[in-house]
Design an enzyme around this catalytic site. Sequence first.
Site, PDB file in Angstrom:
ATOM      1  N   ARG A  49       0.835  -1.196   0.000  1.00 42.78           N
ATOM      2  CA  ARG A  49       0.000   0.000   0.000  1.00 42.78           C
ATOM      3  C   ARG A  49       0.875   1.253   0.000  1.00 42.78           C
ATOM      4  O   ARG A  49       2.087   1.166   0.110  1.00 42.78           O
ATOM      5  CB  ARG A  49      -0.918   0.014   1.234  1.00 42.78           C
ATOM      6  CG  ARG A  49      -0.164  -0.285   2.530  1.00 42.78           C
ATOM      7  CD  ARG A  49      -0.806   0.249   3.746  1.00 42.78           C
ATOM      8  NE  ARG A  49      -0.754   1.684   3.773  1.00 42.78           N
ATOM      9  CZ  ARG A  49       0.346   2.384   4.038  1.00 42.78           C
ATOM     10  NH1 ARG A  49       1.500   1.795   4.324  1.00 42.78           N
ATOM     11  NH2 ARG A  49       0.332   3.696   4.029  1.00 42.78           N
ATOM     12  N   GLY A  50       0.211   2.422  -0.052  1.00 44.33           N
ATOM     13  CA  GLY A  50       0.945   3.689  -0.081  1.00 44.33           C
ATOM     14  C   GLY A  50       1.298   4.020  -1.524  1.00 44.33           C
ATOM     15  O   GLY A  50       1.757   3.155  -2.282  1.00 44.33           O
ATOM     16  N   ARG A  83      -6.969  -0.358  -7.288  1.00 44.29           N
ATOM     17  CA  ARG A  83      -7.415   0.703  -6.368  1.00 44.29           C
ATOM     18  C   ARG A  83      -7.444   1.997  -7.183  1.00 44.29           C
ATOM     19  O   ARG A  83      -6.521   2.234  -7.975  1.00 44.29           O
ATOM     20  CB  ARG A  83      -6.463   0.847  -5.162  1.00 44.29           C
ATOM     21  CG  ARG A  83      -6.521  -0.322  -4.184  1.00 44.29           C
ATOM     22  CD  ARG A  83      -5.663  -0.025  -2.946  1.00 44.29           C
ATOM     23  NE  ARG A  83      -6.320   0.874  -2.017  1.00 44.29           N
ATOM     24  CZ  ARG A  83      -5.688   1.467  -0.990  1.00 44.29           C
ATOM     25  NH1 ARG A  83      -4.400   1.262  -0.798  1.00 44.29           N
ATOM     26  NH2 ARG A  83      -6.353   2.258  -0.173  1.00 44.29           N
ATOM     27  N   GLN A 197      -2.997   2.631   9.981  1.00 42.49           N
ATOM     28  CA  GLN A 197      -1.666   2.715   9.357  1.00 42.49           C
ATOM     29  C   GLN A 197      -0.687   3.509  10.234  1.00 42.49           C
ATOM     30  O   GLN A 197       0.511   3.245  10.228  1.00 42.49           O
ATOM     31  CB  GLN A 197      -1.753   3.386   7.980  1.00 42.49           C
ATOM     32  CG  GLN A 197      -2.399   2.520   6.905  1.00 42.49           C
ATOM     33  CD  GLN A 197      -3.885   2.761   6.773  1.00 42.49           C
ATOM     34  OE1 GLN A 197      -4.543   3.158   7.739  1.00 42.49           O
ATOM     35  NE2 GLN A 197      -4.433   2.513   5.606  1.00 42.49           N
ATOM     36  N   ASP A 238      -1.828  10.800  -2.279  1.00 46.15           N
ATOM     37  CA  ASP A 238      -2.130   9.721  -3.223  1.00 46.15           C
ATOM     38  C   ASP A 238      -2.359  10.244  -4.623  1.00 46.15           C
ATOM     39  O   ASP A 238      -2.163   9.530  -5.604  1.00 46.15           O
ATOM     40  CB  ASP A 238      -3.345   8.928  -2.742  1.00 46.15           C
ATOM     41  CG  ASP A 238      -2.943   8.046  -1.568  1.00 46.15           C
ATOM     42  OD1 ASP A 238      -2.907   8.563  -0.436  1.00 46.15           O
ATOM     43  OD2 ASP A 238      -2.613   6.873  -1.808  1.00 46.15           O
ATOM     44  N   ASN A 248      -5.429  12.477   0.058  1.00 45.68           N
ATOM     45  CA  ASN A 248      -4.596  11.662   0.963  1.00 45.68           C
ATOM     46  C   ASN A 248      -5.519  10.941   1.933  1.00 45.68           C
ATOM     47  O   ASN A 248      -6.745  11.153   1.922  1.00 45.68           O
ATOM     48  CB  ASN A 248      -3.570  12.537   1.700  1.00 45.68           C
ATOM     49  CG  ASN A 248      -2.526  11.698   2.410  1.00 45.68           C
ATOM     50  OD1 ASN A 248      -1.900  10.837   1.809  1.00 45.68           O
ATOM     51  ND2 ASN A 248      -2.355  11.892   3.708  1.00 45.68           N
ATOM     52  N   LYS A 249      -4.938  10.101   2.761  1.00 45.05           N
ATOM     53  CA  LYS A 249      -5.707   9.283   3.701  1.00 45.05           C
ATOM     54  C   LYS A 249      -6.788  10.108   4.401  1.00 45.05           C
ATOM     55  O   LYS A 249      -6.528  11.216   4.861  1.00 45.05           O
ATOM     56  CB  LYS A 249      -4.738   8.675   4.719  1.00 45.05           C
ATOM     57  CG  LYS A 249      -5.360   7.815   5.789  1.00 45.05           C
ATOM     58  CD  LYS A 249      -6.257   6.710   5.253  1.00 45.05           C
ATOM     59  CE  LYS A 249      -5.533   5.776   4.294  1.00 45.05           C
ATOM     60  NZ  LYS A 249      -6.493   4.912   3.527  1.00 45.05           N
TER      61      LYS A 249
END
Length: 370
Positions: A49-50, A83, A197, A238, A248-249
């Site tokens: 991920r990331g 994703r 995370q 992202d 982003n998250k």
Amino acid sequence: MLPSLRWEEPPEGPVVVLLDQTRLPVEEVELVCTDVPALVRAIQTLAVRGAPLLGIAGAYGVALAAVRGYDVDEAAELLAGARPTAVNLAYGVRRAAGAYRVALEKGAGREGAARAALAEARDLHREDAEASALMAGHGLALLDELLPGGGHRILTHCNTGALVSGGEGTAFAVALEAHRAGRLRRLWVDETRPLLQGARLTAYEAARSGMAYTLLTDNAAGSLFAAGEVDAVLIGADRIAADGSVANKVGSYPLAVLARYHHVPFVVVAPITTIDLRTPDGASIEVEQRAGQEVTELTAPPQVAAGGVGPGAGGGLPVAPLGTQAYNPAFDITPPELVTAIVTEQGAVSPVTGAGIAELCARSRQVTIS
Ligand SMILES: CSC[C@@H](O)[C@@H](O)C(=O)COP(=O)(O)O
């Protein structure tokens, strides 16, 4: 720490080996992907991920399909669609698939073309490590300029270290640089609900680095700002749209609002590969919606995907009545006016404007490929 991702060629055939991030911090276990569907599953369950690492994984995934003789176009489509939000994934896939196609057109044959795809994945991996080192330097220089007093107390969200990169990461690499220079007083680590995370991965990386760090629940950030304990916010991204909007998250946008209210710099650190000039603005970014069970149950992502080890509908320990609907976007969008600066390997854009972003990209060879 084991490498977050590596390519191996045992006698049985090439494989992509991942450090399974769903098992951290409890154990370092590797996941061996022998085909593209396995890699797609690893991406969707967040074993890998990331944003930057997703790009690298996508590129190696194409190489895996090519070297093993599978249909490369089909593999590329599967991987790129695994994703939706992190633009690096589609970028990495496109680079390796493009190298494969060009080599085929030049008459390299399928084997030669597969080697070209692998070489491209390796290049992307190396470039990401180089970008990471440059971002760390530019980021610390910016922090020193914004916070001349030194002794930085940095708040971060999600996970942006070596686990998501060919190098030491994005925002976390800047904090690490500050720590090594003796200028980091403390890293405040948001736990990052629902998949943790921050607690599982950033705290793990911070502990290994020896820096001073403290974990907090996401909703404790406000009181930390109010107490004057945060000098700057550093996050990754992202996808950055052409106008400078940052995906982003989820939980990043509320931090930007808090930072503005409390006159604290809000800095985004991301490689040029995260900038997407084809996406004009924040409203055009597709935000991944994830399963409600990630919110209504306490469970590890692979258990959610596998559908069951515990008493909840998704297999985890229920923290809400059975059948509760949950809103679970994986990301949120921060508008450019709340972003103090975007730091890339090419330097910083500040103030953040579409023109500034375009100028930065024009200086980069990588963006012309995407
Ligand atoms: C350098 S990583 C930047 C982002 O990719 C990171 O902050 C993030 O939001 C990751 O989300 P995840 O859903 O864990 O893949």
